[in-house]
Scaffold this active site. Structure first.
Site, short mmCIF file in Angstrom:
data_model
loop_
_atom_site.label_atom_id
_atom_site.label_comp_id
_atom_site.label_asym_id
_atom_site.label_seq_id
_atom_site.Cartn_x
_atom_site.Cartn_y
_atom_site.Cartn_z
N CYS A 80 43.42 20.53 -19.96
CA CYS A 80 43.72 19.16 -20.35
C CYS A 80 45.23 18.90 -20.21
O CYS A 80 45.76 19.01 -19.12
CB CYS A 80 43.21 18.88 -21.77
SG CYS A 80 43.07 17.11 -22.15
N HIS A 188 37.60 19.62 -20.59
CA HIS A 188 37.53 20.67 -21.62
C HIS A 188 36.34 21.57 -21.32
O HIS A 188 35.19 21.20 -21.64
CB HIS A 188 37.38 20.04 -23.00
CG HIS A 188 38.59 19.30 -23.47
ND1 HIS A 188 39.57 19.89 -24.23
CD2 HIS A 188 38.99 18.02 -23.25
CE1 HIS A 188 40.52 19.01 -24.48
NE2 HIS A 188 40.19 17.87 -23.89
N GLU A 190 35.33 24.18 -22.77
CA GLU A 190 34.67 24.63 -24.00
C GLU A 190 33.79 23.55 -24.60
O GLU A 190 33.01 23.82 -25.53
CB GLU A 190 35.71 25.10 -25.02
CG GLU A 190 36.52 24.03 -25.72
CD GLU A 190 37.67 23.46 -24.90
OE1 GLU A 190 38.47 22.71 -25.49
OE2 GLU A 190 37.75 23.73 -23.68
#
Length: 210
Positions: A80, A188, A190
């Site tokens: 990011c 992202h 995750e």
């Protein structure tokens, strides 16, 4: 495998730390260079504004440390804002010089495409299109979408450094970039479901093979 998550005070560290642990990694979250030196790879997260992040890196001397990491070809992943910091400069808030690991600049989405307004920030799931497959990215996965949350994107980049992109109202938004040992992911991983986990896992396998 031990991964060092660089803590310079501007990262949403918990989610990425937990994702790495679920993939079997030992994770240390720190700004201590000695501790970071004892890891197999480094991860640079980031949430907030580009100038504030570069200021924090300078205040903690981590900007110089990251230049050393690059010169030593140590594996580094920016996520990011952490990816955006790897570019030459940014127009966010005020013109600010970045780390310069990738060619290009960080620009704001205009919110207008030929007279048609679109939402800024770019938020939500978007298809990731592969452009150049790096050596660490092997195999295929059925999922095609990842999760973005950002108002700025990398522009004027070197196409040889582009791994994957997303189309957002006619703008080719770099989603993954790679240059030697340095990788960036604008989304992202995750928080990106099956594909995000796969990409993070593939990056870790690439680190293990080095």
């Amino acid at each position: 495998m031990k991964i060092g998550v660089i803590d310079y005070g501007m990262g949403n560290l918990f989610s990425v730390e937990q994702a790495l642990k679920r993939l079997g990694c030992e994770v240390v979250v720190t700004a201590d260079e000695t501790v970071l030196n004892a890891t197999d790879a480094l991860l640079l997260p980031g949430v907030g504004a580009f100038p504030d992040a570069m200021k924090r890196l300078a205040e903690t001397n981590l900007d110089g440390y990251l230049q050393k990491v690059k010169s030593e070809n140590r594996p580094l992943l920016g996520i990011c804002l952490g990816m955006q910091l790897l570019f030459e400069h940014s127009e966010e808030v005020s013109p600010t010089k970045g780390l310069g690991f990738f060619k290009g600049q960080i620009k704001r989405f205009s919110g207008d495409n030929d007279g048609h307004a679109y939402r800024v920030p770019h938020m939500g799931w978007n298809e990731l299109v592969m452009a150049n497959r790096p050596s660490w990215l092997e195999g295929e996965v059925s999922a095609k979408h990842v999760y973005f949350v950002h108002s700025f994107y990398a522009a004027d980049i070197d196409d040889k450094e582009l791994v994957a992109y997303a189309d957002y109202h006619g703008i080719r938004v770099p989603g993954i970039v790679a240059n030697g040992s340095v990788t960036g992911m604008q989304f992202h991983p995750e928080k990106s479901g099956e594909l995000g986990v796969y990409l993070l896992e593939q990056w870790l396998k690439g680190v293990a093979s080095c």
